[in-house]
Write an enzyme that holds these catalytic residues in place. Structure first.
Site, short mmCIF file in Angstrom:
data_model
loop_
_atom_site.label_atom_id
_atom_site.label_comp_id
_atom_site.label_asym_id
_atom_site.label_seq_id
_atom_site.Cartn_x
_atom_site.Cartn_y
_atom_site.Cartn_z
N THR A 135 0.86 -1.18 0.00
CA THR A 135 0.00 0.00 0.00
C THR A 135 0.90 1.23 0.00
OG1 THR A 135 -1.82 -1.14 1.11
CG2 THR A 135 -1.78 1.26 1.29
N GLU A 137 1.30 5.42 0.07
CA GLU A 137 0.67 6.64 0.57
C GLU A 137 1.22 7.83 -0.20
OE1 GLU A 137 2.60 4.73 2.96
OE2 GLU A 137 0.94 3.44 3.52
#
Length: 188
Positions: A135, A137
């Site tokens: 993931t 950011e």
């Protein structure tokens, strides 16, 4: 700890499927158009961001709480270009699936192409024996909307090999983000 070379990364991919899919060299052009590069570099691997994004929004007037995260803080988008609002934030994920060896810690750094536009990419370290989609950011630090291009380079992973194998890996302690698929929200 030593930083690992392109030769070591290539061998880890062949022998242990450390990165899938894997681009053996830097890709800078796709369909006759320049793109933000991805693939194997001298001492790292430039990963791509997929077309799956979660963009922070205030349409529901919620609060961001890492211990009790409200999915309504975000809007989901599957797009070729993600537009991050001014001074806002989005989550994405790598196209690549990573399987980290037990004696390796991986650090992520942003691409200069994005950093020079005020877009910061943050990822916490990939720990020994962690695996999954990463993931990503993205912070838009500018007062203007900013673009993130799906299926193009987004960040670089640096592989650090430990002098000894760790006693307790991410898999051993059954880490909460183990084998994550897609964009994964905060878990407690």
């Amino acid at each position: 700890m030593s930083i690992m070379s392109d030769k070591w990364i290539r061998e880890a991919v062949i022998n242990h499927k450390m990165i899938e899919p894997f681009a053996e060299k830097q890709v800078r052009v796709k369909d006759s158009e320049k793109i933000i590069s991805y693939g194997l570099s001298s001492y790292g691997y430039d990963a791509r961001v997929s077309n799956e994004f979660k963009i922070f929004t205030n349409i529901n007037s919620t609060m961001v709480d890492p211990k009790n995260f409200d999915k309504y803080n975000l809007v989901d988008r599957e797009v070729d270009v993600c537009i991050i609002p001014p001074n806002s934030f989005a989550l994405g994920r790598t196209v690549e699936y990573f399987k980290i060896p037990r004696d390796v810690l991986v650090i992520c750094v942003g691409k200069s192409t994005y950093a020079r536009c005020g877009i910061i990419v943050n990822v916490t370290p990939l720990e020994p024996e962690w695996e999954g989609h990463v993931t990503l950011e993205f912070s838009n630090t500018t007062p203007l909307p900013a673009k993130i291009y799906a299926n193009e380079g987004a960040c670089q992973f640096l592989f650090l090999k430990g002098d000894q194998i760790c006693d307790l890996s991410y898999a051993d302690r059954q880490g909460k983000y183990m084998k994550q698929l897609g964009v994964t929200l905060p878990l407690t």
